[in-house]
Design an enzyme around this catalytic site. Structure first.
Site, PDB file in Angstrom:
ATOM      1  N   ASN A   9       0.861  -1.182   0.000  1.00 53.36           N
ATOM      2  CA  ASN A   9       0.000   0.000   0.000  1.00 53.36           C
ATOM      3  C   ASN A   9       0.897   1.231   0.000  1.00 53.36           C
ATOM      4  OD1 ASN A   9      -1.810   2.048   0.506  1.00 53.36           O
ATOM      5  ND2 ASN A   9      -2.340   1.353   2.585  1.00 53.36           N
ATOM      6  N   LYS A  11      -0.002   4.250  -0.144  1.00 47.91           N
ATOM      7  CA  LYS A  11      -0.670   5.403   0.500  1.00 47.91           C
ATOM      8  C   LYS A  11      -0.529   6.650  -0.400  1.00 47.91           C
ATOM      9  CE  LYS A  11      -0.058   3.164   4.906  1.00 47.91           C
ATOM     10  NZ  LYS A  11       0.061   3.251   6.352  1.00 47.91           N
ATOM     11  N   HIS A  95      -9.398   0.927   5.394  1.00 47.92           N
ATOM     12  CA  HIS A  95      -8.083   1.153   6.011  1.00 47.92           C
ATOM     13  C   HIS A  95      -8.252   2.062   7.224  1.00 47.92           C
ATOM     14  CE1 HIS A  95      -3.967   2.379   6.668  1.00 47.92           C
ATOM     15  NE2 HIS A  95      -3.616   1.301   5.985  1.00 47.92           N
ATOM     16  N   GLU A  97      -6.651   4.497   8.203  1.00 49.34           N
ATOM     17  CA  GLU A  97      -6.502   5.933   7.907  1.00 49.34           C
ATOM     18  C   GLU A  97      -7.810   6.499   7.350  1.00 49.34           C
ATOM     19  OE1 GLU A  97      -2.879   5.410   5.673  1.00 49.34           O
ATOM     20  OE2 GLU A  97      -1.942   4.767   7.553  1.00 49.34           O
ATOM     21  N   GLU A 167      -4.829  -5.016  10.716  1.00 45.01           N
ATOM     22  CA  GLU A 167      -3.781  -4.012  10.902  1.00 45.01           C
ATOM     23  C   GLU A 167      -4.003  -3.293  12.231  1.00 45.01           C
ATOM     24  OE1 GLU A 167      -1.919  -2.718   6.921  1.00 45.01           O
ATOM     25  OE2 GLU A 167      -3.706  -1.508   7.191  1.00 45.01           O
ATOM     26  N   GLY A 173       3.033   2.205  10.824  1.00 46.48           N
ATOM     27  CA  GLY A 173       3.963   3.317  10.664  1.00 46.48           C
ATOM     28  C   GLY A 173       4.738   3.658  11.929  1.00 46.48           C
ATOM     29  N   SER A 213       3.959  -2.252  10.218  1.00 47.21           N
ATOM     30  CA  SER A 213       5.416  -2.332  10.348  1.00 47.21           C
ATOM     31  C   SER A 213       5.997  -3.680   9.917  1.00 47.21           C
ATOM     32  CB  SER A 213       5.849  -1.980  11.778  1.00 47.21           C
ATOM     33  OG  SER A 213       5.485  -0.640  12.084  1.00 47.21           O
TER      34      SER A 213
HETATM   35  P1  13P Z   1       3.394   0.348   7.649  1.00 43.42           P
HETATM   36  O1  13P Z   1       3.892  -0.932   7.000  1.00 43.42           O
HETATM   37  O2  13P Z   1       4.106   1.554   7.192  1.00 43.42           O
HETATM   38  O3  13P Z   1       3.327   0.196   9.137  1.00 43.42           O
HETATM   39  O4  13P Z   1       1.883   0.538   7.146  1.00 43.42           O
HETATM   40  C1  13P Z   1       0.981  -0.504   7.246  1.00 43.42           C
HETATM   41  C2  13P Z   1      -0.258  -0.158   6.511  1.00 43.42           C
HETATM   42  O5  13P Z   1      -1.016   0.694   6.931  1.00 43.42           O
HETATM   43  C3  13P Z   1      -0.524  -0.850   5.237  1.00 43.42           C
HETATM   44  O6  13P Z   1      -1.818  -0.644   4.799  1.00 43.42           O
END
Ligand code: 13P
Length: 250
Positions: A9, A11, A95, A97, A167, A173, A213
């Site tokens: 992803n 983003k 997601h 976010e 997740e 992140g 992560s």
């Molecule tokens: P990270 O791998 O940067 O922690 O992000 C995970 C994520 O949100 C994938 O959709």
């Protein structure tokens, strides 16, 4: 039995040119991987350019979200048929976010899931608890509600193509991965719940990805867990070398 799936992803990162350069590198190292699926979710604006680079590869594409309607007055949204026309076969939906920053609730996420399925896109349906919820021992309760509401009205047949991504928000992140034991415990819980909702055969075949992560140095131990069928990778998917190591997990 379940084919491993690694999804990247991106983003809100990469210009069209940067996406083009990154996917050219990833495409090379994904060539010849026959026992696993790789999906990339670039920003919508780069989907088409990326799909042209990948045209003769096995790497699949996803959008990072999708609307439930095919067209209409939905400023800022993208429809299932639009993302399909740009080369995507799947869509990330729900997601954290989207849930946290843009206040998408379970009802809206459910509409997106049903819309994706209606138009033949694979939903990569995301769920996850906050740190506060985990510390308050509410993880299972929160995930169960997200799953029951987000997957309401999904048929058994459609569930067979749907992918679930767990997740934990505190791991996204932050560099703070769930331990393999924590992730496995939740994945087993999700599978048991899916068995209750859709039957054991479907639950045994649904792929459940872990995200938060995931890096080259922890992917192998995560992928060795019995109920972890893949990874949804954020930051490490923006670097060809680390993503290549992740898709080549052992
Ligand atoms: P990270 O791998 O940067 O922690 O992000 C995970 C994520 O949100 C994938 O959709």
């Amino acid at each position: 039995m379940r084919r491993p799936l690694i999804a990247g992803n991106w983003k809100m990162h990469t210009s069209i040119l940067e996406a083009y350069l990154l996917v050219a590198e990833i495409g090379k190292c994904a060539a010849g991987l026959k026992d696993r699926d790789v999906i990339l979710a670039p920003p919508n604006i780069a989907l088409n350019a990326v799909s042209r680079v990948l045209h003769d590869s096995d790497v699949l594409l996803a959008s990072q979200n999708v609307c439930w309607e095919e067209e209409g007055a939905f400023t800022g949204e993208i429809s299932p048929t639009m993302v399909k026309s740009a080369g995507a076969v799947a869509s990330i939906i729900g997601h954290s976010e989207r849930r946290q920053i843009f206040h998408e609730d379970d009802e809206m996420i459910n509409k997106r899931v049903l819309g994706a399925l209606k138009f033949g896109l694979i939903p990569l349906f995301c769920i996850g608890e906050t740190l506060e919820e985990r510390e308050g021992e509410k993880t299972f309760e929160v995930l169960e509600a997200q799953i029951r509401k987000g997957l309401a009205g999904v048929s058994v047949e459609d569930m067979a193509t749907t992918v679930v991504a767990y997740e934990p928000i505190w791991a996204i992140g932050t560099g703070k991965t769930a331990t393999k034991e924590q992730a496995q415990e939740v994945h087993a819980f999700i599978r048991k719940l899916l068995a209750e909702m859709f039957g054991k055969a479907i639950a045994d075949s649904v792929r459940i990805l872990y995200g938060g992560s995931v890096k080259p140095d922890n992917v192998d131990e995560l992928m060795a867990q019995p109920d972890i069928d893949g990874a949804l990778v954020g930051g490490a998917a923006l670097n060809a070398e680390s993503f290549c190591r992740i898709i080549n997990f052992k």
